[in-house]
Motif scaffolding. Structure first.
Motif, PDB file in Angstrom:
ATOM      1  N   MET A   1      66.704  -4.362 -23.687  1.00  0.00           N
ATOM      2  CA  MET A   1      67.890  -5.019 -23.379  1.00  0.00           C
ATOM      3  C   MET A   1      68.129  -6.109 -24.652  1.00  0.00           C
ATOM      4  N   ARG A   2      69.315  -6.098 -25.156  1.00  0.00           N
ATOM      5  CA  ARG A   2      69.643  -6.992 -26.293  1.00  0.00           C
ATOM      6  C   ARG A   2      69.799  -8.481 -25.589  1.00  0.00           C
ATOM      7  N   VAL A   3      69.169  -9.373 -26.469  1.00  0.00           N
ATOM      8  CA  VAL A   3      69.507 -10.655 -26.153  1.00  0.00           C
ATOM      9  C   VAL A   3      70.491 -11.422 -26.950  1.00  0.00           C
ATOM     10  N   LEU A   4      71.456 -12.263 -26.323  1.00  0.00           N
ATOM     11  CA  LEU A   4      72.410 -12.569 -27.016  1.00  0.00           C
ATOM     12  C   LEU A   4      71.885 -14.106 -27.698  1.00  0.00           C
ATOM     13  N   ASP A   5      72.378 -14.333 -29.283  1.00  0.00           N
ATOM     14  CA  ASP A   5      71.663 -15.371 -29.784  1.00  0.00           C
ATOM     15  C   ASP A   5      72.905 -16.354 -29.834  1.00  0.00           C
ATOM     16  N   ASP A   8      76.216 -15.024 -30.510  1.00  0.00           N
ATOM     17  CA  ASP A   8      76.701 -14.218 -29.120  1.00  0.00           C
ATOM     18  C   ASP A   8      76.996 -15.040 -28.203  1.00  0.00           C
ATOM     19  N   VAL A   9      77.646 -16.479 -28.444  1.00  0.00           N
ATOM     20  CA  VAL A   9      77.987 -17.218 -27.522  1.00  0.00           C
ATOM     21  C   VAL A   9      76.785 -17.863 -26.611  1.00  0.00           C
ATOM     22  N   SER A  10      75.800 -17.757 -27.135  1.00  0.00           N
ATOM     23  CA  SER A  10      74.336 -18.190 -26.684  1.00  0.00           C
ATOM     24  C   SER A  10      74.202 -17.875 -25.094  1.00  0.00           C
ATOM     25  N   LEU A  11      74.484 -16.676 -24.611  1.00  0.00           N
ATOM     26  CA  LEU A  11      74.334 -16.209 -23.417  1.00  0.00           C
ATOM     27  C   LEU A  11      73.774 -14.938 -23.319  1.00  0.00           C
ATOM     28  N   ARG A  12      72.841 -15.148 -22.189  1.00  0.00           N
ATOM     29  CA  ARG A  12      72.132 -13.901 -21.752  1.00  0.00           C
ATOM     30  C   ARG A  12      72.282 -13.453 -20.444  1.00  0.00           C
ATOM     31  N   PHE A  13      72.407 -12.591 -19.818  1.00  0.00           N
ATOM     32  CA  PHE A  13      72.199 -12.401 -18.363  1.00  0.00           C
ATOM     33  C   PHE A  13      71.221 -10.990 -18.103  1.00  0.00           C
ATOM     34  N   SER A  14      70.302 -11.283 -17.458  1.00  0.00           N
ATOM     35  CA  SER A  14      69.208 -10.149 -16.735  1.00  0.00           C
ATOM     36  C   SER A  14      69.682 -10.004 -15.349  1.00  0.00           C
ATOM     37  N   MET A  15      70.298  -9.725 -15.907  1.00  0.00           N
ATOM     38  CA  MET A  15      70.591 -10.084 -14.762  1.00  0.00           C
ATOM     39  C   MET A  15      70.751  -8.792 -13.368  1.00  0.00           C
ATOM     40  N   PRO A 144      74.668  -3.496 -21.652  1.00  0.00           N
ATOM     41  CA  PRO A 144      74.872  -4.243 -22.845  1.00  0.00           C
ATOM     42  C   PRO A 144      76.243  -4.473 -23.111  1.00  0.00           C
ATOM     43  N   LYS A 145      77.159  -3.380 -22.805  1.00  0.00           N
ATOM     44  CA  LYS A 145      78.795  -3.582 -23.268  1.00  0.00           C
ATOM     45  C   LYS A 145      79.190  -4.901 -22.623  1.00  0.00           C
ATOM     46  N   ASP A 146      78.584  -5.341 -21.483  1.00  0.00           N
ATOM     47  CA  ASP A 146      79.216  -6.266 -20.753  1.00  0.00           C
ATOM     48  C   ASP A 146      78.798  -7.786 -21.421  1.00  0.00           C
ATOM     49  N   PHE A 147      77.842  -7.694 -22.255  1.00  0.00           N
ATOM     50  CA  PHE A 147      77.375  -8.801 -22.902  1.00  0.00           C
ATOM     51  C   PHE A 147      78.443  -8.981 -24.228  1.00  0.00           C
ATOM     52  N   GLU A 148      78.982  -8.044 -24.541  1.00  0.00           N
ATOM     53  CA  GLU A 148      80.316  -8.032 -25.556  1.00  0.00           C
ATOM     54  C   GLU A 148      81.524  -8.627 -24.953  1.00  0.00           C
ATOM     55  N   VAL A 149      81.708  -8.247 -23.485  1.00  0.00           N
ATOM     56  CA  VAL A 149      82.615  -8.951 -22.755  1.00  0.00           C
ATOM     57  C   VAL A 149      82.543 -10.327 -22.857  1.00  0.00           C
ATOM     58  N   ILE A 150      81.427 -10.714 -22.353  1.00  0.00           N
ATOM     59  CA  ILE A 150      81.261 -12.094 -22.391  1.00  0.00           C
ATOM     60  C   ILE A 150      81.462 -13.038 -23.479  1.00  0.00           C
ATOM     61  N   ARG A 151      80.959 -12.350 -24.588  1.00  0.00           N
ATOM     62  CA  ARG A 151      80.984 -12.978 -26.034  1.00  0.00           C
ATOM     63  C   ARG A 151      82.609 -12.888 -26.326  1.00  0.00           C
ATOM     64  N   ASP A 152      83.167 -11.850 -26.419  1.00  0.00           N
ATOM     65  CA  ASP A 152      84.461 -11.781 -27.046  1.00  0.00           C
ATOM     66  C   ASP A 152      85.320 -12.329 -26.171  1.00  0.00           C
ATOM     67  N   LYS A 153      85.625 -11.981 -25.069  1.00  0.00           N
ATOM     68  CA  LYS A 153      86.594 -12.124 -24.103  1.00  0.00           C
ATOM     69  C   LYS A 153      86.585 -13.862 -23.415  1.00  0.00           C
ATOM     70  N   TYR A 154      85.331 -13.959 -23.031  1.00  0.00           N
ATOM     71  CA  TYR A 154      85.316 -15.336 -22.391  1.00  0.00           C
ATOM     72  C   TYR A 154      84.541 -16.403 -22.954  1.00  0.00           C
ATOM     73  N   GLN A 155      83.957 -15.875 -24.476  1.00  0.00           N
ATOM     74  CA  GLN A 155      83.116 -16.935 -25.289  1.00  0.00           C
ATOM     75  C   GLN A 155      82.122 -17.797 -24.303  1.00  0.00           C
ATOM     76  N   GLY A 156      81.593 -17.098 -23.206  1.00  0.00           N
ATOM     77  CA  GLY A 156      80.255 -17.743 -22.599  1.00  0.00           C
ATOM     78  C   GLY A 156      80.880 -18.757 -21.609  1.00  0.00           C
ATOM     79  N   SER A 157      81.919 -18.860 -21.280  1.00  0.00           N
ATOM     80  CA  SER A 157      82.539 -19.823 -20.406  1.00  0.00           C
ATOM     81  C   SER A 157      81.991 -19.767 -18.974  1.00  0.00           C
ATOM     82  N   PRO A 158      82.466 -20.547 -18.122  1.00  0.00           N
ATOM     83  CA  PRO A 158      82.149 -20.472 -16.679  1.00  0.00           C
ATOM     84  C   PRO A 158      82.938 -19.385 -16.089  1.00  0.00           C
ATOM     85  N   ASP A 159      84.091 -18.857 -16.655  1.00  0.00           N
ATOM     86  CA  ASP A 159      85.045 -17.862 -16.102  1.00  0.00           C
ATOM     87  C   ASP A 159      84.368 -16.550 -16.352  1.00  0.00           C
TER      88      ASP A 159
END
Length: 302
Positions: A1-5, A8-15, A144-159
């Motif tokens: 699993m790729r880790v966001l640095d 990448d908006v400083s966010l990772r979910f293992s979620m 992994p593709k959902d990490f990109e959504v968090i990064r590109d669409k939401y910028q790691g925000s609570p939303d």
């Protein structure tokens, strides 16, 4: 699993109708007879709703493994006290926890430097900050593709984190199982909700997270906590769509109680300034609730 640095908006979910009414009456009675006994941090109600996972003895401190086994939905921040990245992620995590305080999701954090023996089972201490979702005691893996959504669409925000929690821990598109009040988004869904529940309580609000909505959410949360069960005898929903309120002929903010799809007339209006006690009093005063019988062995005193 790729880790966001950091880039990448400083966010990772293992979620049956009486049953509904009787049960709701008992729930309301419980709320008036005692304070919530299952709050994770009773001395911090009103403060940040995040518990600490640690081996130390302290207020609102828990063992991580025990906590994720005892609670269905848990969202954990693994962090270090050092570094700006940890501060940034910690702030976003805390904001999310405040916004979702009165949901079924439990929030906690663990310092990997102080409690490495507890955290190393789940994450590498060199890979923090890291956010992990646990559902029914197991960590949730994220595509992994959902990490990109968090990064590109939401910028790691609570939303963005809400979107991720809903997608991966929710059992439907709205993540109804994660909330004590279902999110009613359209007039059609509002009608379906009333048809589904013989007794229904619906809150109508200007926007999610406003003062009246927070009070309503805490009230419903307390009803569940005081009886320690999922079913309070009524379907509970909340809507922030003005089109829904208009179709229901309701002026926001408002709370309506329905029986078989028909809105009941309250004995008294909600107070201008909403409080948890005021909302409880308002719901309790509906004639259909006060006339409800109580199952054997349960106290019907309010």
């Amino acid at each position: 699993m790729r880790v966001l640095d950091g880039s990448d908006v400083s966010l990772r979910f293992s979620m049956g109708c009486w049953c509904r009414l009787r049960l709701l009456a008992v729930c309301l009675a419980a709320c008036f007879l005692r304070r919530a006994a299952s709050e994770p941090c009773q001395d911090q109600v009103g403060e940040e709703p995040v518990v600490q996972f640690t081996t130390e003895e302290c207020s609102c401190c828990y063992d991580l493994d025990e906590f994720i086994q005892d609670n269905d939905y848990v969202y954990v921040l693994f962090y270090s006290a050092k570094g700006r990245l940890n501060v940034d992620i910690g702030a976003k995590f805390s904001q999310l926890a405040r916004e979702w305080k009165w949901t079924r999701v439990h929030f906690g954090r663990i310092d990997v430097d102080k409690d490495r023996s507890m955290s190393q089972k789940w994450v590498d201490s060199n890979m923090v900050p890291t956010n992990v979702m646990y559902k029914f005691g197991r960590p949730v893996e994220v595509k992994p593709k959902d990490f990109e959504v968090i990064r590109d669409k939401y910028q790691g925000s609570p939303d963005g984190q809400k979107w991720m929690l809903t997608k991966y821990m929710g059992e439907d598109a709205e993540g109804t199982n994660l909330h004590y009040a279902a999110n009613i988004m359209t007039a059609k869904k509002h009608n379906k909700f009333l048809k589904k529940h013989q007794v229904a309580i619906v809150g109508y609000f200007r926007k999610e997270g406003d003062g009246e909505h927070r009070t309503f959410a805490e009230t419903i949360w307390r009803l569940h906590q005081d009886i320690d069960r999922d079913d309070i005898g009524a379907g509970v929903g909340a809507t922030f769509a003005q089109s829904v309120a208009k179709a229901a002929a309701v002026q926001v903010p408002a709370i309506a109680v329905y029986l078989d799809g028909r809105a009941l007339e309250p004995e008294a209006a909600l107070p201008e300034r909403w409080t948890v006690q005021g909302v409880l009093d308002f719901i309790k005063k509906f004639n259909v609730l006060s006339e409800a019988e109580v199952p054997p062995g349960a106290s019907g005193e309010l």
